[in-house]
Write a protein that holds these residues in place. Structure first.
Motif, PDB file in Angstrom:
ATOM      1  N   GLU A 135       0.840  -1.189   0.000  1.00 58.77           N
ATOM      2  CA  GLU A 135       0.000   0.000   0.000  1.00 58.77           C
ATOM      3  C   GLU A 135       0.885   1.254   0.000  1.00 58.77           C
ATOM      4  O   GLU A 135       1.908   1.307   0.688  1.00 58.77           O
ATOM      5  N   LYS A 136       0.482   2.263  -0.758  1.00 59.51           N
ATOM      6  CA  LYS A 136       1.236   3.519  -0.811  1.00 59.51           C
ATOM      7  C   LYS A 136       0.790   4.402   0.357  1.00 59.51           C
ATOM      8  O   LYS A 136      -0.272   5.017   0.307  1.00 59.51           O
ATOM      9  N   ILE A 137       1.609   4.434   1.382  1.00 60.88           N
ATOM     10  CA  ILE A 137       1.231   5.167   2.597  1.00 60.88           C
ATOM     11  C   ILE A 137       2.130   6.373   2.862  1.00 60.88           C
ATOM     12  O   ILE A 137       1.978   7.046   3.876  1.00 60.88           O
ATOM     13  N   SER A 156       0.629  -2.522   5.242  1.00 59.56           N
ATOM     14  CA  SER A 156       1.005  -2.070   3.896  1.00 59.56           C
ATOM     15  C   SER A 156       1.854  -3.087   3.155  1.00 59.56           C
ATOM     16  O   SER A 156       1.894  -3.098   1.921  1.00 59.56           O
ATOM     17  N   GLY A 279       8.113  -2.377   5.936  1.00 60.72           N
ATOM     18  CA  GLY A 279       7.200  -1.361   5.415  1.00 60.72           C
ATOM     19  C   GLY A 279       7.692   0.056   5.622  1.00 60.72           C
ATOM     20  O   GLY A 279       7.094   1.006   5.115  1.00 60.72           O
TER      21      GLY A 279
END
Length: 361
Positions: A135-137, A156, A279
């Protein structure tokens, strides 16, 4: 006095033959003396979202330009075949079928994926082509941010695991085991493109050249004046300048930087290279330069070192045969592997006057 009629039989014929041979030899000598000298020919293009430059050394203008065009076209072909962003690429087809069924790919694509998985195993997962499933966090906009909550960071990377890339050598098919997984070869594709273009130029008869794929540099032979290739290494403290340089041939020099795409947290910079295990952005290094014969391998190894960090990354490279590195840490220290030989500028911020292995995007 002797007349022509009194010359021995066949003398005139032999004399004429000798005169003809001398004339022909004179023409050959003139032609050799007038032969064109080798020159450096350079062409470039935007490919794979980056700037590629090909330099070919040749005395034949037509051959040089034909080879440069062929090399750029080869990189373009590989991009269409393996791009994460191209809706028709074979990598996109594999991603669409994640968790559903295997996808048969070209042998070339299968072999490339297989090599990346070997690097993943060798590095203990520091290099992982399934990172695209994360996930692009983060926003790498050079602004001040707060780190996401630990549970968000952990979630993520839940879909990142190279061990869930399933290969069938008999059918040369590829499958991502779980739905939501994504594969992206960006960490190694530029290096592969450079390697394939170089092989093609050599096949066409280019005995010396240099290819720079936005920081992925590979060279062979010598320059037109007979000198080795000079490759500069970017200086993180002074963008658009260099800190050191190498004089090399028949080798790849690949640099990755963590100082152009980043955000800050309480003054500390966090770069865009993510540790697939945690992450969180990899920390401790600003620049990694890998030197080895294979530009594709070097392209993957720089990311491995970034993820592992200064000490562990340096120890990892020191265990590899024929591979060297130079690292620049967050606090400005320069670390080199055992066999590394690099020339340093006395003054920081020297302008680049050679092919520059600057950080990749």
């Amino acid at each position: 006095m002797r007349t022509f009629l009194n010359w021995p039989k066949g003398f005139l014929a032999r004399a004429a033959l000798v005169l003809l041979l001398l004339t022909l030899m004179g023409g050959q000598i003139s032609s050799v003396a007038a032969a064109p000298k080798p020159r450096n020919f350079t062409g470039s293009a935007q490919l794979m979202g980056s700037h590629f430059t090909i330099t070919a050394v040749s005395a034949d203008d037509s051959l040089a330009w034909r080879a440069i065009r062929a090399g750029l076209q080869e990189i373009r072909r590989i991009d269409r075949l393996c791009s994460y962003w191209d809706s028709t690429s074979q990598i996109t087809q594999v991603n669409r079928a994640a968790g559903l069924h295997p996808v048969v790919v070209d042998q070339e694509v299968f072999d490339l994926i297989q090599r990346t998985l070997k690097l993943s195993t060798l590095s203990g997962g520091a290099f992982d082509i399934t990172f695209a499933g994360g996930e692009k966090i983060y926003k790498f906009d050079r602004q001040e941010h707060a780190l996401p909550a630990p549970e968000v960071v952990k979630a993520s990377v839940a879909r990142i695991d190279y061990r869930k890339v399933l290969l069938d050598p008999a059918k040369h098919s590829v499958m991502l085991q779980d739905k939501g997984m994504r594969m992206n070869l960006a960490g190694i594709l530029q290096g592969y493109g450079v390697r394939r273009a170089q092989a093609l130029l050599k096949q066409l008869g280019i005995a010396g050249g240099l290819i720079n794929g936005s920081g992925d540099v590979s060279c062979w032979g010598r320059q037109a004046d007979g000198s080795l290739w000079r490759i500069a290494i970017g200086d993180p403290a002074h963008p658009q300048s260099v800190s050191s340089w190498l004089t090399v041939s028949d080798v790849a020099v690949v640099t990755a930087g963590n100082y152009e795409q980043y955000f800050t947290v309480q003054g500390q910079q966090y770069g865009h290279i993510i540790n697939p295990h945690t992450g969180y952005p990899a920390t401790g290094l600003r620049s990694v330069t890998i030197i080895c014969p294979d530009v594709e391998l070097a392209d993957g190894l720089d990311e491995v070192v970034f993820v592992k960090g200064p000490e562990e990354g340096l120890a990892f490279i020191n265990r590899l045969k024929g591979v060297d590195c130079t690292l620049i840490t967050n606090d400005g220290r320069t670390l080199t592997s055992r066999g590394m030989q690099v020339n340093y500028y006395k003054d920081a911020g020297q302008p680049a006057s050679a092919a520059t292995s600057s950080p990749k995007p």
